[in-house]
Design a protein around this motif. Sequence first.
Motif, short mmCIF file in Angstrom:
data_model
loop_
_atom_site.label_atom_id
_atom_site.label_comp_id
_atom_site.label_asym_id
_atom_site.label_seq_id
_atom_site.Cartn_x
_atom_site.Cartn_y
_atom_site.Cartn_z
N GLU A 22 8.38 -8.16 -1.89
CA GLU A 22 9.79 -8.29 -2.28
C GLU A 22 9.99 -7.91 -3.74
OE1 GLU A 22 13.37 -11.64 -2.03
OE2 GLU A 22 11.27 -12.27 -1.93
N ARG A 23 9.04 -8.28 -4.60
CA ARG A 23 9.16 -7.95 -6.01
C ARG A 23 8.88 -6.47 -6.28
NH1 ARG A 23 6.44 -12.85 -6.09
NH2 ARG A 23 4.43 -11.85 -6.46
N ALA A 24 7.97 -5.90 -5.51
CA ALA A 24 7.58 -4.50 -5.73
C ALA A 24 8.66 -3.52 -5.26
CB ALA A 24 6.27 -4.20 -5.01
N ALA A 25 9.38 -3.87 -4.21
CA ALA A 25 10.34 -2.94 -3.61
C ALA A 25 11.38 -2.43 -4.61
CB ALA A 25 11.00 -3.59 -2.40
N PRO A 26 12.07 -3.30 -5.36
CA PRO A 26 13.11 -2.78 -6.27
C PRO A 26 12.54 -2.06 -7.48
CG PRO A 26 12.91 -5.16 -6.50
CD PRO A 26 12.06 -4.78 -5.34
N LEU A 27 11.24 -2.16 -7.72
CA LEU A 27 10.63 -1.48 -8.86
C LEU A 27 10.26 -0.04 -8.53
CD1 LEU A 27 8.24 -4.32 -10.14
CD2 LEU A 27 10.53 -3.72 -10.99
N ALA A 28 10.19 0.30 -7.24
CA ALA A 28 9.78 1.64 -6.84
C ALA A 28 10.94 2.63 -6.98
CB ALA A 28 9.28 1.61 -5.39
N GLU A 29 10.60 3.87 -7.28
CA GLU A 29 11.60 4.92 -7.39
C GLU A 29 12.16 5.26 -6.01
OE1 GLU A 29 14.19 7.57 -7.93
OE2 GLU A 29 13.26 6.70 -9.73
N THR A 78 11.02 9.00 1.90
CA THR A 78 11.33 8.42 0.60
C THR A 78 11.17 6.91 0.65
OG1 THR A 78 13.68 8.13 1.08
CG2 THR A 78 13.01 10.26 0.15
N VAL A 79 10.97 6.33 -0.53
CA VAL A 79 10.91 4.87 -0.63
C VAL A 79 12.17 4.25 -0.04
CG1 VAL A 79 11.02 2.96 -2.28
CG2 VAL A 79 9.33 4.77 -2.59
N ARG A 80 13.33 4.85 -0.31
CA ARG A 80 14.58 4.32 0.21
C ARG A 80 14.56 4.26 1.74
NH1 ARG A 80 17.43 7.63 -2.03
NH2 ARG A 80 18.33 6.45 -3.76
N ASP A 81 14.14 5.34 2.38
CA ASP A 81 14.11 5.36 3.84
C ASP A 81 13.03 4.43 4.40
OD1 ASP A 81 16.21 7.02 4.81
OD2 ASP A 81 15.15 8.79 4.12
N PHE A 82 11.89 4.37 3.71
CA PHE A 82 10.83 3.47 4.17
C PHE A 82 11.29 2.02 4.18
CE2 PHE A 82 7.22 0.73 2.74
CZ PHE A 82 6.55 0.69 3.96
N ILE A 128 0.83 -1.21 0.00
CA ILE A 128 0.00 0.00 0.00
C ILE A 128 0.87 1.25 0.00
CG2 ILE A 128 -1.62 1.36 1.39
CD1 ILE A 128 -2.79 -1.35 2.35
N THR A 129 1.90 1.26 0.84
CA THR A 129 2.75 2.44 0.95
C THR A 129 3.50 2.71 -0.34
OG1 THR A 129 3.01 2.08 3.33
CG2 THR A 129 4.62 3.51 2.27
N LEU A 130 4.03 1.68 -0.97
CA LEU A 130 4.76 1.88 -2.23
C LEU A 130 3.86 2.43 -3.32
CD1 LEU A 130 7.03 -1.31 -2.34
CD2 LEU A 130 7.67 1.02 -1.67
N ALA A 131 2.56 2.25 -3.19
CA ALA A 131 1.60 2.75 -4.18
C ALA A 131 0.89 4.01 -3.70
CB ALA A 131 0.58 1.66 -4.50
N THR A 132 1.44 4.68 -2.67
CA THR A 132 0.80 5.87 -2.11
C THR A 132 1.79 7.03 -2.08
OG1 THR A 132 -0.54 4.43 -0.69
CG2 THR A 132 -0.56 6.79 -0.19
N PRO A 133 1.96 7.73 -3.21
CA PRO A 133 2.87 8.88 -3.22
C PRO A 133 2.42 9.95 -2.23
CG PRO A 133 2.26 8.22 -5.46
CD PRO A 133 1.36 7.48 -4.53
#
Length: 206
Positions: free
Chosen positions: A93-100, A113-117, A33-38
Amino acid sequence: MPAGAFDLPSGCRGWLVRDLASHLVIDAQDVLITLATPAEDAPTADALSYWTPTPTPPDRTDPHDALTVRLAAAYEDPDLLKGHLEDLGGAAERAAPLAEPDLPVAIQGMSLTVRDFLHAYVLEWTSHHLDLVAHLDPEDAPAPPPVEGLAEARDMVERRLRARLPAGWADADARAWRLGARRSPMRGGPSSASSARAGRSPLSFG
């Protein structure tokens, strides 16, 4: 992990392995959910400030805790819970490396940021990996957490508390990130002012 292991206690005090597995299902959902919530604003937190150490232990009255246990019991067949966790965990696990990495995302009223999250979740999942295997027979337990994750989790806790753990504690035995009320207290005696600060227990990272 055999089905009978789900009825054993976990390293989270008051939770069985199945309850913790249910919590990890929710964790994996939260990651997706978080990776899809800018976020609509600039980052307000980083991997360290995401966590808030508190001396007040959870008292099991939190609605989220109660829901977690009820969800775990509703699965009945441990294989259903295991399968759901594997599906959602694999998707996260698959979604994480695809996120900016530099994209700000929103969670729990903050943005980071996605990196910090994802960096913050190294602490979350390393801790719970140790919790899952805390009381399992070594022959039945999954592989231990990666040594890189253990070292990173320890470093994050030390930097968040601004205190160093005793040097003689191995990363896998440094319970600093497992001091919540559902977790085991740290072992060993602090030998300096800084390690005494780290030795105050219990601490919950929430």
